[in-house]
Design an enzyme around this catalytic site. Structure first.
Site, PDB file in Angstrom:
ATOM      1  N   GLU A   1     -60.297  80.764  16.261  1.00 41.97           N
ATOM      2  CA  GLU A   1     -60.897  79.569  16.726  1.00 41.97           C
ATOM      3  C   GLU A   1     -61.617  79.794  17.873  1.00 41.97           C
ATOM      4  O   GLU A   1     -62.512  78.965  18.483  1.00 41.97           O
ATOM      5  CB  GLU A   1     -59.873  78.398  17.094  1.00 41.97           C
ATOM      6  CG  GLU A   1     -59.201  77.704  15.796  1.00 41.97           C
ATOM      7  CD  GLU A   1     -58.101  78.445  15.087  1.00 41.97           C
ATOM      8  OE1 GLU A   1     -58.050  79.643  15.418  1.00 41.97           O
ATOM      9  OE2 GLU A   1     -57.323  77.937  14.244  1.00 41.97           O
TER      10      GLU A   1
ATOM     11  N   PHE B   1     -44.083  70.116  14.538  1.00 37.69           N
ATOM     12  CA  PHE B   1     -44.739  71.369  14.021  1.00 37.69           C
ATOM     13  C   PHE B   1     -46.344  71.267  14.565  1.00 37.69           C
ATOM     14  O   PHE B   1     -46.823  70.412  14.101  1.00 37.69           O
ATOM     15  CB  PHE B   1     -44.658  71.383  12.412  1.00 37.69           C
ATOM     16  CG  PHE B   1     -45.232  72.914  11.988  1.00 37.69           C
ATOM     17  CD1 PHE B   1     -44.880  74.165  12.490  1.00 37.69           C
ATOM     18  CD2 PHE B   1     -46.238  72.609  11.144  1.00 37.69           C
ATOM     19  CE1 PHE B   1     -45.604  75.143  12.082  1.00 37.69           C
ATOM     20  CE2 PHE B   1     -46.942  73.697  10.671  1.00 37.69           C
ATOM     21  CZ  PHE B   1     -46.680  74.878  11.254  1.00 37.69           C
ATOM     22  N   GLN B   2     -46.615  72.285  14.987  1.00 44.63           N
ATOM     23  CA  GLN B   2     -48.122  72.628  15.294  1.00 44.63           C
ATOM     24  C   GLN B   2     -48.521  71.643  16.243  1.00 44.63           C
ATOM     25  O   GLN B   2     -49.576  70.846  16.364  1.00 44.63           O
ATOM     26  CB  GLN B   2     -48.896  72.801  14.520  1.00 44.63           C
ATOM     27  CG  GLN B   2     -48.969  73.916  13.453  1.00 44.63           C
ATOM     28  CD  GLN B   2     -49.640  74.307  12.589  1.00 44.63           C
ATOM     29  OE1 GLN B   2     -50.560  73.615  12.050  1.00 44.63           O
ATOM     30  NE2 GLN B   2     -50.118  75.516  12.335  1.00 44.63           N
TER      31      GLN B   2
ATOM     32  N   LYS C   1     -53.294  62.689  12.971  1.00 42.06           N
ATOM     33  CA  LYS C   1     -53.633  63.052  11.499  1.00 42.06           C
ATOM     34  C   LYS C   1     -53.673  61.676  10.914  1.00 42.06           C
ATOM     35  O   LYS C   1     -54.576  61.303  10.096  1.00 42.06           O
ATOM     36  CB  LYS C   1     -52.752  64.006  10.805  1.00 42.06           C
ATOM     37  CG  LYS C   1     -52.904  64.119   9.599  1.00 42.06           C
ATOM     38  CD  LYS C   1     -52.112  65.025   8.974  1.00 42.06           C
ATOM     39  CE  LYS C   1     -52.496  65.435   7.505  1.00 42.06           C
ATOM     40  NZ  LYS C   1     -51.687  66.476   6.830  1.00 42.06           N
TER      41      LYS C   1
ATOM     42  N   MET D   1     -66.530  98.345  33.806  1.00 39.49           N
ATOM     43  CA  MET D   1     -66.823  97.633  35.079  1.00 39.49           C
ATOM     44  C   MET D   1     -65.369  97.978  35.910  1.00 39.49           C
ATOM     45  O   MET D   1     -65.263  98.046  37.161  1.00 39.49           O
ATOM     46  CB  MET D   1     -66.903  96.260  34.886  1.00 39.49           C
ATOM     47  CG  MET D   1     -67.318  95.422  36.177  1.00 39.49           C
ATOM     48  SD  MET D   1     -68.746  96.154  36.964  1.00 39.49           S
ATOM     49  CE  MET D   1     -70.246  95.255  36.322  1.00 39.49           C
TER      50      MET D   1
END
Lengths: 572, 163
Positions: free
Chosen positions: A56, A118-119, A168, A482
């Protein structure tokens, strides 16, 4: 009561219809439980195309660069919990650089919110400090108008990412769909028109200037003000510098351009910033990587005009004399209308340019051209030459980013795509995907390093799936360059954890993903390799350049030092 | 310097955390913060007492204005204004202390709002400094519990903060 009959749609259909209404061409995303209904609706239509990333973070960077390279809004779609948290780095990246983006995240059903489902994660809470605004849609009646607000807020005023978190169950419920043409919000009305009195003061200062300096940043690019900036600089005969975010805002090959300023800016740009008597800052914010220590900067007296759409950017680090809050192109047009070029102090300007040319004479970007080892600067010079200065260049973060900014001369805006504010390693490759999809005919190259590229490497697979023919210019010095440079300068050569051991064979790796790769370890092979690569319009080619491990980026203002306290190359 | 900042904000879930989050993320002080809906229930009014240099206060008001849900921001301390805070203070008030405690409350124009065999709960309203003074004036060992609302502020005269 008369009512216009509207269709009744599911929340998921409403989301997709809103995207269609906004003219969204691509959505970058990754499916998951909480967004299944939305994915189902995406499947049933073909107006909005979905690009399946491999992580993602890549979706957010790709959407971000899609926007940076096209002026359009970037859109990404992620699921709840880890889908959203993975995207956070990309959202914060876009926020720091003020990129208009809409992020749609799935959320657990409304009845499960707060139950550690969940999630589940508090998406609105986690993203609050790194978005321009965010919404949790708790009622399907608010869905369409919230989507409209998200696009409105993302694109107006100082742009930025806006997150819409949708549970959802909302995507499954049904409601009539009516997408508003516009929204008004009493709490959100960004100022766009510059104050007439302040503009007048600015004009007077510009006409009186003896040692003027134009300092233009990313705001010029975001507001599409390059034409007006160029017109002003040309009309007045002033010197101009761009920030890292502003490169391409003023033509990089123009004689009045002094190069980038700041920590790794040119000697002449930094000296002119310090010694000018009138400074006009346009869409820039005097940040720490640009002017260094503000106390040191304030030691020289100068009048400062500051044009910015965001009032909070003005007088934040540096006190200014003439603040102008407004839309840059409009303000510049107004200044151009009023300014009398004849009034400019020509003898003083001539003397100022003589001084600037003296500083230029230092040739501060000089490097060893006789080296038997590939110098990264040489690769970038050749890249510039071979692409005719006309490519879209994305970069990761570190030395390669600074060299690209120094050596690739951008004549056009929206060709230089980098994470300037947040400094996100891993940005380059997914950004190149987004830029290529927004500009299908363009040459897109990702300048990266062996450390950065490994942070979002999995997107090579996305490039294969969607036949995205970006070219990867890997400046491989086997170090987090760097970090190594700072350790050399400021930590007694103790290279703590900055060596990249156990590197993969990048050529094989590229081949493993179905692309081509090439290892280049001799200076004389650089040019032919680049020439061959850019002839291959349809292929992704991974060029792995083994470069000098000890090369440093010069000039350098050490952290916290003043803008003229530069460390210069030993070559000088 | 101490400043009293008044904020009109959309009465929406999360608006408070956006504002308090802004203060903590940017390292600004919050001495006190009060919030409640206004006569228009769609809007809340917040009073934040903060401190900082003029530059910091300027940034605070600009940053607050930048929040999408913030409708208006005013630094009340820029002009004449009134500030009030409410305190409920529970003190020991047995037979021995009862008289004294009541007199003290009267002097500060406080009211006894709850009584038990050995306690008084006193309600006191005023500028924060007056509440401080009351606490100072009491025998410290007699103080059982205090709760303060933090300051609410409003401009004097025709200075009106409204949409």
């Amino acid at each position: 009561m008369d009512r216009i009959k509207t269709e009744e749609l599911s929340g998921a259909e409403i989301v997709v219809r809103c995207l269609q209404a906004e003219g969204v061409e691509y959505v970058f995303g990754y499916p998951g439980g909480a967004v299944l209904w939305i994915y189902d609706e995406l499947f049933k239509q073909d107006k909005v195309r979905h690009v399946l990333v491999r992580h993602e973070q890549g979706a957010a960077h790709a959407a971000d660069a899609y926007s940076r390279s096209s002026e359009k809004v970037g859109v990404c779609l992620v699921t709840s919990g880890p889908g959203l948290t993975n995207a956070v780095t990309g959202i914060a990246t876009a926020y720091m650089d003020s990129i208009p983006m809409v992020i749609i995240s799935g959320q657990v059903p409304t009845h499960a919110i707060g139950e550690d489902a969940f999630q589940e994660c508090d998406a609105v809470g986690i993203t609050r400090p790194c978005v321009k605004h965010n919404f949790l849609v708790k009622d399907i009646r608010d869905l369409a108008v919230t989507m409209k607000k998200a696009f409105h807020i993302a694109t107006t005023g100082r742009p930025g990412p806006v997150l819409v978190d949708i549970p959802k169950d909302i995507t499954a419920q049904r409601h009539e769909f009516l997408y508003p043409d516009s929204v008004t919000m009493r709490s959100y009305n960004p100022v766009t028109k510059g104050h007439a009195g302040q503009i007048k003061k600015a004009v007077a200062l510009l006409q009186e200037a003896k040692r003027p300096m134009v300092y233009a940043g990313g705001g010029v690019i975001l507001s599409n003000a390059s034409a007006q900036l160029r017109e002003l600089v040309k009309a007045m005969g002033f010197p101009c510098t761009n920030t890292l975010m502003g490169l391409g805002g003023y033509p990089g090959t123009d004689a009045q351009f002094l190069g980038m300023l700041g920590m790794h800016g040119t000697y002449e740009a930094n000296m002119a910033m310090q010694h000018c008597d009138v400074l006009i800052a346009i869409g820039a914010r005097f940040d720490d990587r640009v002017i260094g220590d503000p106390k040191h900067f304030a030691q020289n007296l100068r009048k400062i005009i500051h044009i910015d759409i965001d009032p909070s950017s003005i007088s934040k680090r540096v006190k200014v004399d003439v603040p102008i809050v407004g839309n840059i192109p409009d303000v510049l047009k107004e200044i151009l209308k009023q300014v009398d070029v004849q009034k400019a102090d020509q003898p003083a300007l001539k003397a100022w340019w003589k001084q600037i040319d003296e500083w230029r004479g230092k040739d501060c970007l000089k490097y060893d051209r006789k080296s038997k080892i590939i110098k990264p600067q040489y690769v970038l010079e050749k890249l510039y030459e071979i692409t005719g200065g006309d490519a879209i260049i994305t970069s990761d973060v570190g030395q390669h980013q600074m060299w690209a900014a120094q050596f690739y001369k951008f004549d056009q805006p929206r060709r230089w795509i980098n994470s300037g504010g947040l400094g996100t390693m891993g940005f380059g490759l997914p950004a190149a995907m987004g830029a290529q999809l927004a500009n299908p005919g363009a040459t897109v190259a990702c300048v990266t390093g062996e450390s950065s590229i490994q942070m979002c490497l999995q997107e090579l697979s996305t490039c294969k799936q969607y036949r995205i023919p970006v070219k990867i210019i890997n400046l491989n010095n086997r170090y987090m360059g760097m970090v190594r440079q700072w350790q050399q300068f400021f930590h007694g050569n103790r290279y703590s954890e900055s060596y990249m051991d156990a590197l993969p064979d990048f050529v094989k790796l590229a081949e493993g993903y179905g692309h081509s790769g090439l290892l280049i370890d001799k200076p004389e092979d650089v040019e032919p390799a680049l020439r061959e690569t850019f002839k291959r319009k349809k292929d992704l080619v991974f060029l792995d350049f083994l470069t000098d491990q000890t090369e440093n980026v010069y000039p350098m203002i050490p952290g916290g030092k003043g803008i003229t306290e530069m460390i210069l190359s030993e070559e000088l | 310097m101490r400043h009293v900042v008044s904020i009109l904000v959309e009465n929406e879930a999360g608006a408070l955390s956006r504002i308090s989050g802004l203060f903590s993320a940017r390292g600004y002080n919050i001495e006190s913060l009060t919030v409640a809906p206004t006569e228009d229930a769609s809007m809340s009014r917040m009073t934040v007492v903060t401190s900082g240099s003029d530059e910091v206060i300027e940034q605070i008001t600009k940053q607050l204005n930048k929040l999408v849900e913030v409708v208006k921001v005013v630094d009340l301390s820029e002009a004449e204004h009134i500030e009030r805070e409410l305190m409920l203070i529970k003190v020991r008030a047995g037979t021995k202390e009862r008289e004294d405690m009541k007199r003290m409350a009267d002097i500060f124009r406080g009211r006894v709002v709850d009584v038990s065999d050995n306690t008084y709960t006193i309600e006191l309203t005023g500028h924060g400094a007056k509440l401080d003074a009351f606490i100072q004036a009491l025998d410290q060992s007699a103080i059982l519990e205090t709760v303060r609302t933090g300051a609410s502020g409003i401009g004097r005269g025709n200075r009106i903060l409204k949409v």
